[in-house]
Design a protein around this motif. Structure first.
Motif, PDB file in Angstrom:
ATOM      1  N   TYR A 158      35.118  38.362  51.662  1.00 46.65           N
ATOM      2  CA  TYR A 158      35.896  37.470  52.528  1.00 46.65           C
ATOM      3  C   TYR A 158      35.854  36.042  51.992  1.00 46.65           C
ATOM      4  N   VAL A 159      34.652  35.601  51.619  1.00 49.98           N
ATOM      5  CA  VAL A 159      34.505  34.245  51.075  1.00 49.98           C
ATOM      6  C   VAL A 159      35.323  34.094  49.800  1.00 49.98           C
ATOM      7  N   ALA A 160      35.316  35.122  48.962  1.00 48.44           N
ATOM      8  CA  ALA A 160      36.075  35.064  47.712  1.00 48.44           C
ATOM      9  C   ALA A 160      37.569  34.955  47.979  1.00 48.44           C
ATOM     10  N   VAL A 161      38.062  35.702  48.961  1.00 55.55           N
ATOM     11  CA  VAL A 161      39.488  35.640  49.294  1.00 55.55           C
ATOM     12  C   VAL A 161      39.854  34.247  49.795  1.00 55.55           C
ATOM     13  N   GLN A 162      39.038  33.687  50.687  1.00 54.95           N
ATOM     14  CA  GLN A 162      39.339  32.370  51.239  1.00 54.95           C
ATOM     15  C   GLN A 162      39.302  31.291  50.163  1.00 54.95           C
ATOM     16  N   ARG A 163      38.272  31.314  49.334  1.00 54.17           N
ATOM     17  CA  ARG A 163      38.183  30.321  48.261  1.00 54.17           C
ATOM     18  C   ARG A 163      39.312  30.506  47.252  1.00 54.17           C
ATOM     19  N   GLY A 164      39.619  31.752  46.957  1.00 54.37           N
ATOM     20  CA  GLY A 164      40.710  32.014  46.027  1.00 54.37           C
ATOM     21  C   GLY A 164      42.046  31.542  46.561  1.00 54.37           C
ATOM     22  N   ALA A 165      42.279  31.730  47.865  1.00 49.76           N
ATOM     23  CA  ALA A 165      43.535  31.280  48.471  1.00 49.76           C
ATOM     24  C   ALA A 165      43.649  29.764  48.408  1.00 49.76           C
ATOM     25  N   HIS A 166      42.548  29.062  48.691  1.00 47.10           N
ATOM     26  CA  HIS A 166      42.549  27.602  48.556  1.00 47.10           C
ATOM     27  C   HIS A 166      42.863  27.206  47.114  1.00 47.10           C
ATOM     28  N   LEU A 202      48.008  35.467  39.542  1.00 48.31           N
ATOM     29  CA  LEU A 202      47.545  36.849  39.383  1.00 48.31           C
ATOM     30  C   LEU A 202      46.142  36.883  38.780  1.00 48.31           C
ATOM     31  N   GLY A 203      45.844  35.926  37.906  1.00 45.13           N
ATOM     32  CA  GLY A 203      44.498  35.846  37.347  1.00 45.13           C
ATOM     33  C   GLY A 203      43.454  35.527  38.406  1.00 45.13           C
ATOM     34  N   VAL A 204      43.801  34.629  39.322  1.00 41.63           N
ATOM     35  CA  VAL A 204      42.881  34.302  40.419  1.00 41.63           C
ATOM     36  C   VAL A 204      42.660  35.529  41.300  1.00 41.63           C
ATOM     37  N   ILE A 205      43.742  36.248  41.598  1.00 40.15           N
ATOM     38  CA  ILE A 205      43.603  37.456  42.416  1.00 40.15           C
ATOM     39  C   ILE A 205      42.721  38.476  41.697  1.00 40.15           C
ATOM     40  N   GLY A 206      42.887  38.588  40.385  1.00 43.57           N
ATOM     41  CA  GLY A 206      42.034  39.488  39.618  1.00 43.57           C
ATOM     42  C   GLY A 206      40.572  39.089  39.692  1.00 43.57           C
ATOM     43  N   ASP A 210      37.325  41.169  41.190  1.00 41.27           N
ATOM     44  CA  ASP A 210      36.048  41.385  40.500  1.00 41.27           C
ATOM     45  C   ASP A 210      34.871  41.046  41.414  1.00 41.27           C
ATOM     46  N   ILE A 211      34.971  39.918  42.118  1.00 43.25           N
ATOM     47  CA  ILE A 211      33.888  39.512  43.015  1.00 43.25           C
ATOM     48  C   ILE A 211      33.739  40.502  44.165  1.00 43.25           C
ATOM     49  N   ALA A 212      34.878  40.970  44.676  1.00 45.42           N
ATOM     50  CA  ALA A 212      34.853  41.908  45.802  1.00 45.42           C
ATOM     51  C   ALA A 212      34.573  43.339  45.360  1.00 45.42           C
ATOM     52  N   ALA A 213      34.523  43.553  44.048  1.00 49.63           N
ATOM     53  CA  ALA A 213      34.255  44.888  43.488  1.00 49.63           C
ATOM     54  C   ALA A 213      35.286  45.907  43.949  1.00 49.63           C
ATOM     55  N   VAL A 214      36.564  45.500  43.868  1.00 50.49           N
ATOM     56  CA  VAL A 214      37.655  46.414  44.205  1.00 50.49           C
ATOM     57  C   VAL A 214      38.639  46.424  43.041  1.00 50.49           C
TER      58      VAL A 214
END
Length: 230
Positions: A158-166, A202-206, A210-214
């Motif tokens: 969740y933290v990775a998604v939020q930081r990535g979105a920012h 797309l690189g940020v999403i990738g 990786d962080i979310a292990a999905v």
């Protein structure tokens, strides 16, 4: 109990219509590149200066409301909904194209949002901050959908998604402003910039994957029901 008669209701509607007309006129003046001041705004509406002050007694309030209306137009212009058959790549490319196109068509509005050319100098006003937060929320939702990810708020994913979105929103905004609004030339569509931004997003999403292990395949279909964030 106090009741309102028809005249009061009609007067409220009239005042709301005048407020909207004033804001839209100010935006049109900004969009044209001429900008606005009290005299030009009153002449363009048209409205008496005293009436303008009764409706907007504080210029900072008026400037913030103008920014709020511009942000609403920007949010409406950039697609965030997932279409049938969308992949992460197609959604990112479409969103990047629409945002860059909006800035190219309305450079003066983007400058105004950035705080350039306003007498109050509010580079980060409440409406701009709220608009940015709205974009971050929309981006995080779409990232979660692209990754088929459901995560509780205290999880690393969740933290990775939020930081990535920012990071995605900041990357797009700063890069497009730097490329299109700080050069001594009119902004024009540049396909190489759009391609770079799409690849970077797309690189940020990738990296989030990786962080979310999905797993993340940018060309797989997005399932909007698969990824949910609280």
């Amino acid at each position: 109990m106090t009741t309102r008669d028809g005249r009061s209701t009609r007067w409220d509607a009239h005042r709301a219509e005048r407020r909207t007309r004033i804001l839209n006129t100010a935006i049109d003046l900004i969009d044209s590149g001429t900008g606005w001041d009290t005299a030009s705004l009153c002449a363009a509406v048209p409205i008496a200066r005293s009436a303008l002050y009764r409706i907007f007694p504080d210029q900072r309030i008026l400037e913030n409301l103008i920014r709020e209306a511009i942000v609403a137009r920007l949010i409406q212009a950039v697609p965030t909904s997932v279409a049938d058959g969308d992949t992460a790549r197609s959604l990112v490319e479409r969103s990047v194209d629409e945002y860059v196109d909006w800035v190219v068509r309305h450079p003066s509005l983007q400058r105004y949002l950035s705080g350039t050319g306003t007498r109050s100098g509010l580079a980060v006003s409440a409406p701009v901050a709220a608009g940015r937060s709205a974009f971050v929320c929309m981006v995080s939702t779409k990232v979660a959908a692209a990754l088929h990810l459901s995560a509780p708020p205290d999880s690393p994913a969740y933290v990775a998604v939020q930081r990535g979105a920012h990071g995605i929103v900041g990357l797009l905004e700063s890069t497009v402003i730097d490329f299109h609004l700080t050069r001594d030339r009119p902004p024009t569509t540049d396909e190489s910039l759009n391609a770079f931004l799409s690849a970077a997003v797309l690189g940020v999403i990738g990296a989030i994957a990786d962080i979310a292990a999905v797993p993340f395949d940018p060309d797989s279909l997005i399932d909007t029901e698969a990824g949910k964030l609280p």
